[in-house]
Design a protein around this motif. Structure first.
Motif, PDB file in Angstrom:
ATOM      1  N   GLN A   7       0.643  -1.231  -0.011  1.00 32.87           N
ATOM      2  CA  GLN A   7       0.036   0.077   0.049  1.00 32.87           C
ATOM      3  C   GLN A   7       0.870   1.199  -0.032  1.00 32.87           C
ATOM      4  N   ALA A   9       1.114   5.935  -0.963  1.00 28.35           N
ATOM      5  CA  ALA A   9       0.160   6.977  -0.929  1.00 28.35           C
ATOM      6  C   ALA A   9       0.741   7.592  -2.237  1.00 28.35           C
ATOM      7  N   VAL A  10       0.034   8.176  -3.373  1.00 32.35           N
ATOM      8  CA  VAL A  10       0.273   8.831  -4.431  1.00 32.35           C
ATOM      9  C   VAL A  10       0.351  10.045  -3.846  1.00 32.35           C
ATOM     10  N   THR A  11       1.672  10.814  -4.029  1.00 34.56           N
ATOM     11  CA  THR A  11       1.662  12.345  -3.678  1.00 34.56           C
ATOM     12  C   THR A  11       2.219  13.209  -4.690  1.00 34.56           C
ATOM     13  N   LEU A  35      -4.663  -0.760  -7.781  1.00 38.06           N
ATOM     14  CA  LEU A  35      -5.884  -0.230  -7.561  1.00 38.06           C
ATOM     15  C   LEU A  35      -6.024   0.955  -6.370  1.00 38.06           C
ATOM     16  N   ARG A  36      -6.848   1.754  -6.526  1.00 37.73           N
ATOM     17  CA  ARG A  36      -7.233   2.578  -5.451  1.00 37.73           C
ATOM     18  C   ARG A  36      -7.444   1.947  -4.034  1.00 37.73           C
ATOM     19  N   LEU A  37      -7.222   2.153  -3.091  1.00 39.84           N
ATOM     20  CA  LEU A  37      -7.539   1.398  -1.933  1.00 39.84           C
ATOM     21  C   LEU A  37      -9.055   1.005  -1.736  1.00 39.84           C
ATOM     22  N   ALA A  38      -9.962   2.095  -2.218  1.00 41.17           N
ATOM     23  CA  ALA A  38     -11.154   1.840  -2.049  1.00 41.17           C
ATOM     24  C   ALA A  38     -11.519   0.888  -3.131  1.00 41.17           C
ATOM     25  N   ASP A  39     -11.233   0.567  -4.155  1.00 39.62           N
ATOM     26  CA  ASP A  39     -11.296  -0.508  -5.113  1.00 39.62           C
ATOM     27  C   ASP A  39     -10.617  -1.749  -4.903  1.00 39.62           C
ATOM     28  N   GLU A  40      -9.993  -2.073  -3.811  1.00 40.80           N
ATOM     29  CA  GLU A  40      -9.186  -3.231  -3.610  1.00 40.80           C
ATOM     30  C   GLU A  40      -9.561  -4.679  -3.732  1.00 40.80           C
ATOM     31  N   TYR A  50     -13.218   1.862 -14.238  1.00 40.22           N
ATOM     32  CA  TYR A  50     -13.268   2.780 -13.041  1.00 40.22           C
ATOM     33  C   TYR A  50     -14.255   3.652 -13.213  1.00 40.22           C
ATOM     34  N   GLY A  52     -14.788   6.681 -12.014  1.00 41.01           N
ATOM     35  CA  GLY A  52     -14.404   8.039 -12.304  1.00 41.01           C
ATOM     36  C   GLY A  52     -13.905   8.259 -13.725  1.00 41.01           C
TER      37      GLY A  52
END
Length: 178
Positions: A7, A9-11, A35-40, A50, A52
């Motif tokens: 895991q 973070a994209v900064t 994937l985004r964490l919400a889409d794990e 996705y 979005g």
């Protein structure tokens, strides 16, 4: 980080690149998903796109697959050399598989604009046409373009077209004399 999961973070805004420098031959990397964490736990077979992304393309009536099809620099000649849906990445000079484009068009009910690779042989063109004819839902229009900017000398397709045209055709743009 735990075995089988990282895991982070994209900064930064903009593009992000992931390079895999090595993998163990006895236990290679497989089933890689970013994937985004919400889409794990998303079921990518049931929902491959996705939300979005779908929201961003919603206002458009047609989708142009220029970059997805790797239009500029696409080396394909033969149908069997194109990207397969099971290949580990679609980020190749051959582009995203046509089946994925068809799936997106059918899901969103949007017309599509595709480009034929400039060096594609007759079988490639016939197979491509059959795939879109048989795969697209009724009512979706295909806008077909033979390559992009075949007149623009910065692209390989312009040189290819100049070198492979019939003698009775003039080229659309004059080359500078040396």
């Amino acid at each position: 980080q735990t075995p089988g999961r990282i895991q982070f973070a994209v900064t930064t805004g903009g593009n992000m690149w992931v390079d895999i420098a090595s993998s163990e031959a006895a236990n290679p990397l497989r089933n890689f998903r970013l994937l985004r964490l919400a889409d794990e736990n998303a079921d990518l077979d049931a929902e491959p796109f996705y939300q979005g992304f779908l929201d961003k393309i919603e206002p458009f009536a047609a989708l142009r697959f220029m970059d997805w099809g790797a239009t500029n620099g696409n080396p394909l000649v033969h149908w069997d050399d194109r990207t397969d849906t099971g290949y580990f990445t679609y980020g190749t000079p051959a582009g995203v598989p046509y089946e994925v484009m068809i799936e997106l068009a059918n899901q969103t009910r949007k017309d599509i604009w595709i480009c034929v690779p400039h060096a594609a042989d007759e079988e490639y063109v016939a197979q491509m046409a059959a795939l879109f004819k048989n795969g697209l839902d009724t009512g979706i229009t295909v806008y077909l373009e033979y390559r992009k900017e075949v007149w623009n000398w910065i692209f390989a397709q312009a040189h290819y077209n100049d070198q492979n045209r019939t003698n009775n055709l003039n080229y659309g743009r004059k080359k500078k004399k040396k």
